[in-house]
Motif scaffolding. Structure first.
Motif, PDB file in Angstrom:
ATOM      1  N   ASN A   1      -3.101   8.018  -0.315  1.00 27.93           N
ATOM      2  CA  ASN A   1      -3.786   6.804  -0.761  1.00 27.93           C
ATOM      3  C   ASN A   1      -3.810   5.824   0.402  1.00 27.93           C
ATOM      4  OD1 ASN A   1      -4.664   7.105  -3.483  1.00 27.93           O
ATOM      5  ND2 ASN A   1      -2.529   7.077  -4.135  1.00 27.93           N
ATOM      6  N   VAL A   2      -5.012   5.543   0.906  1.00 26.81           N
ATOM      7  CA  VAL A   2      -5.177   4.653   2.047  1.00 26.81           C
ATOM      8  C   VAL A   2      -5.514   3.263   1.533  1.00 26.81           C
ATOM      9  CG1 VAL A   2      -6.544   4.177   4.116  1.00 26.81           C
ATOM     10  CG2 VAL A   2      -5.912   6.528   3.546  1.00 26.81           C
ATOM     11  N   SER A   3      -4.744   2.283   1.999  1.00 29.49           N
ATOM     12  CA  SER A   3      -4.986   0.895   1.645  1.00 29.49           C
ATOM     13  C   SER A   3      -4.790   0.055   2.902  1.00 29.49           C
ATOM     14  CB  SER A   3      -4.016   0.461   0.543  1.00 29.49           C
ATOM     15  OG  SER A   3      -4.222  -0.897   0.225  1.00 29.49           O
ATOM     16  N   GLY A   4      -5.913  -0.374   3.500  1.00 28.50           N
ATOM     17  CA  GLY A   4      -5.830  -1.121   4.757  1.00 28.50           C
ATOM     18  C   GLY A   4      -5.355  -0.202   5.871  1.00 28.50           C
ATOM     19  N   SER A   5      -4.235  -0.573   6.495  1.00 27.43           N
ATOM     20  CA  SER A   5      -3.683   0.266   7.568  1.00 27.43           C
ATOM     21  C   SER A   5      -2.474   1.065   7.092  1.00 27.43           C
ATOM     22  CB  SER A   5      -3.296  -0.593   8.765  1.00 27.43           C
ATOM     23  OG  SER A   5      -2.259  -1.484   8.386  1.00 27.43           O
ATOM     24  N   GLU A   6      -2.211   1.020   5.795  1.00 27.50           N
ATOM     25  CA  GLU A   6      -1.068   1.734   5.235  1.00 27.50           C
ATOM     26  C   GLU A   6      -1.534   2.966   4.472  1.00 27.50           C
ATOM     27  OE1 GLU A   6       2.762  -0.045   3.302  1.00 27.50           O
ATOM     28  OE2 GLU A   6       1.247   0.213   1.727  1.00 27.50           O
ATOM     29  N   VAL A   7      -0.769   4.042   4.595  1.00 24.14           N
ATOM     30  CA  VAL A   7      -1.057   5.287   3.872  1.00 24.14           C
ATOM     31  C   VAL A   7       0.147   5.621   2.998  1.00 24.14           C
ATOM     32  CG1 VAL A   7      -1.656   7.717   4.063  1.00 24.14           C
ATOM     33  CG2 VAL A   7      -2.471   6.116   5.790  1.00 24.14           C
ATOM     34  N   GLU A   8      -0.086   5.645   1.690  1.00 24.38           N
ATOM     35  CA  GLU A   8       0.954   6.073   0.757  1.00 24.38           C
ATOM     36  C   GLU A   8       0.822   7.590   0.608  1.00 24.38           C
ATOM     37  OE1 GLU A   8       2.201   5.673  -3.931  1.00 24.38           O
ATOM     38  OE2 GLU A   8       0.484   4.556  -3.177  1.00 24.38           O
ATOM     39  N   VAL A   9       1.911   8.309   0.842  1.00 26.68           N
ATOM     40  CA  VAL A   9       1.905   9.772   0.808  1.00 26.68           C
ATOM     41  C   VAL A   9       2.829  10.242  -0.296  1.00 26.68           C
ATOM     42  CG1 VAL A   9       2.298  11.874   2.137  1.00 26.68           C
ATOM     43  CG2 VAL A   9       1.535   9.804   3.306  1.00 26.68           C
ATOM     44  N   CYS A  10       2.303  11.084  -1.166  1.00 26.48           N
ATOM     45  CA  CYS A  10       3.108  11.691  -2.227  1.00 26.48           C
ATOM     46  C   CYS A  10       2.917  13.199  -2.134  1.00 26.48           C
ATOM     47  CB  CYS A  10       2.682  11.168  -3.589  1.00 26.48           C
ATOM     48  SG  CYS A  10       3.698  11.810  -4.932  1.00 26.48           S
ATOM     49  N   SER A  11       3.993  13.917  -1.754  1.00 21.58           N
ATOM     50  CA  SER A  11       3.917  15.368  -1.525  1.00 21.58           C
ATOM     51  C   SER A  11       4.703  16.128  -2.584  1.00 21.58           C
ATOM     52  CB  SER A  11       4.485  15.727  -0.157  1.00 21.58           C
ATOM     53  OG  SER A  11       3.693  15.219   0.855  1.00 21.58           O
ATOM     54  N   TYR A  12       4.154  17.271  -2.964  1.00 16.20           N
ATOM     55  CA  TYR A  12       4.806  18.203  -3.874  1.00 16.20           C
ATOM     56  C   TYR A  12       4.972  19.519  -3.142  1.00 16.20           C
ATOM     57  CZ  TYR A  12       3.427  14.870  -7.449  1.00 16.20           C
ATOM     58  OH  TYR A  12       3.265  13.734  -8.181  1.00 16.20           O
ATOM     59  N   GLY A  13       6.203  20.013  -3.087  1.00 13.46           N
ATOM     60  CA  GLY A  13       6.473  21.286  -2.422  1.00 13.46           C
ATOM     61  C   GLY A  13       6.379  22.439  -3.389  1.00 13.46           C
ATOM     62  N   ARG A  14       6.912  23.551  -2.971  1.00 12.42           N
ATOM     63  CA  ARG A  14       6.867  24.770  -3.781  1.00 12.42           C
ATOM     64  C   ARG A  14       7.599  24.600  -5.110  1.00 12.42           C
ATOM     65  NH1 ARG A  14       7.830  30.685  -1.207  1.00 12.42           N
ATOM     66  NH2 ARG A  14       6.114  31.540  -2.383  1.00 12.42           N
ATOM     67  N   SER A  15       8.661  23.794  -5.108  1.00  7.98           N
ATOM     68  CA  SER A  15       9.445  23.587  -6.332  1.00  7.98           C
ATOM     69  C   SER A  15       8.755  22.640  -7.313  1.00  7.98           C
ATOM     70  CB  SER A  15      10.822  23.029  -5.971  1.00  7.98           C
ATOM     71  OG  SER A  15      10.690  21.722  -5.424  1.00  7.98           O
ATOM     72  N   GLY A  16       7.778  21.870  -6.830  1.00 10.39           N
ATOM     73  CA  GLY A  16       7.078  20.917  -7.696  1.00 10.39           C
ATOM     74  C   GLY A  16       7.702  19.534  -7.696  1.00 10.39           C
ATOM     75  N   ALA A  17       8.750  19.329  -6.890  1.00 14.19           N
ATOM     76  CA  ALA A  17       9.397  18.013  -6.808  1.00 14.19           C
ATOM     77  C   ALA A  17       8.586  17.095  -5.895  1.00 14.19           C
ATOM     78  CB  ALA A  17      10.813  18.158  -6.264  1.00 14.19           C
ATOM     79  N   ALA A  18       8.445  15.837  -6.309  1.00 17.51           N
ATOM     80  CA  ALA A  18       7.636  14.872  -5.562  1.00 17.51           C
ATOM     81  C   ALA A  18       8.481  14.129  -4.534  1.00 17.51           C
ATOM     82  CB  ALA A  18       6.998  13.878  -6.516  1.00 17.51           C
ATOM     83  N   ILE A  19       7.891  13.902  -3.359  1.00 15.35           N
ATOM     84  CA  ILE A  19       8.512  13.101  -2.305  1.00 15.35           C
ATOM     85  C   ILE A  19       7.520  12.011  -1.931  1.00 15.35           C
ATOM     86  CG2 ILE A  19       9.386  13.092   0.053  1.00 15.35           C
ATOM     87  CD1 ILE A  19      10.042  16.076  -0.350  1.00 15.35           C
ATOM     88  N   HIS A  20       7.934  10.737  -2.060  1.00 15.81           N
ATOM     89  CA  HIS A  20       7.076   9.598  -1.732  1.00 15.81           C
ATOM     90  C   HIS A  20       7.506   8.993  -0.397  1.00 15.81           C
ATOM     91  CE1 HIS A  20       5.143   9.356  -5.696  1.00 15.81           C
ATOM     92  NE2 HIS A  20       6.317   9.747  -6.171  1.00 15.81           N
TER      93      HIS A  20
END
Length: 194
Positions: free
Chosen positions: A122-141
Motif C-alpha cells: 500500500n503506497v501512500s505518499g513516500s511511504e510503503v506499507e508492506v504486509c507479507s504472508y509466507g508459506r505458513s500463512g502468518a502475516a508480517i507487517h
C-alpha cells in the motif's frame, strides 16, 4: 608365427556399414534433441499458464478501499487478510485445484501447489506499507520507503499492488520431475483521462 594368414587380417568394411552407423547415431541425436525440445515446450507452457493465473488471482485480490479513494483519491488495498483470502480462492479457481491443492491437469502441474509468498504493498505518499504472508500463512507487517522498496522478483514498487509467488511440481519427458516457482507483481493505478 603366421599373422599374415587371411583369417588374421583386418577385414575392410563393406560398403554402407559406415553410412548405417552414422545414420543410427544421427537418429539417436535427433531423438534426444526432440525430447529436449518437448521438455522445454512443456516448461514454457506451464510457465505461461501460471503467469496468467497469478496475474488474474492478484487482480482478484486487489480490492481497493472505495471509501478512502472517494475521500482522498488514494488507492489502498482495503484489508490485507481479506485480500489473502480472496487470492487463495482465486488461485484455486484459476488453476482448477482440488481440496489438496492438486490440479486435475497433471501435464502442467503434477504435484500440489504451494503459496510461497503473498505480499500487499500500500503506497501512500513516500511511504510503503508492506504486509507479507509466507508459506505458513502468518502475516508480517512493516513499512518501507517508496523508491527503495522492491518486490521479491526485483521489480521496484511504485504503486499500490500485490506480489504473489507459488511453487509446484512439474513432470516432464522420461519421468523428469522438478519444482517450479513463479512470481508476479501487479500494480493498481488510477487511469487519468486526457
Amino acid at each position: 608365427m603366421g599373422l599374415k594368414k587371411k583369417e588374421c587380417l583386418l577385414q575392410s568394411t563393406e560398403s554402407g556399414q559406415i553410412g548405417w552407423a552414422l545414420g543410427l547415431w544421427f537418429m539417436l541425436f535427433l531423438g534426444i534433441l526432440l525430447c529436449v525440445l518437448l521438455q522445454l515446450e512443456i516448461f514454457r507452457s506451464s510457465s505461461q499458464y501460471m503467469e496468467d493465473a497469478l496475474a488474474a488471482s492478484n487482480l482478484a485480490a486487489a480490492v481497493i478501499d472505495v471509501e478512502e479513494y472517494g475521500i482522498s483519491h488514494k488507492l489502498r488495498i482495503r484489508d490485507a487478510d481479506e485480500a489473502y483470502d480472496w487470492y487463495r480462492r482465486a488461485i484455486r479457481a484459476n488453476l482448477n485445484l482440488n481440496d489438496l491443492w492438486e490440479c486435475e491437469n497433471k501435464g502442467l502441474i503434477s504435484g500440489p501447489v504451494s503459496i510461497e509468498n503473498f505480499t500487499v504493498y500500500n503506497v501512500s505518499g513516500s511511504e510503503v506499507e508492506v504486509c507479507s504472508y509466507g508459506r505458513s500463512g502468518a502475516a508480517i507487517h512493516r513499512y518501507g520507503t517508496l523508491g527503495q522498496e522492491t518486490a521479491p522478483n526485483g521489480i521496484k514498487v511504485e504503486n499500490t499492488g500485490i506480489y504473489s509467488e507459488i511453487s509446484y511440481q512439474i513432470k516432464g519427458v522420461l519421468g523428469i520431475e522438478v519444482t517450479a516457482r513463479k512470481g508476479k507483481l501487479v500494480d493498481v493505478v488510477r487511469c487519468e483521462k486526457n
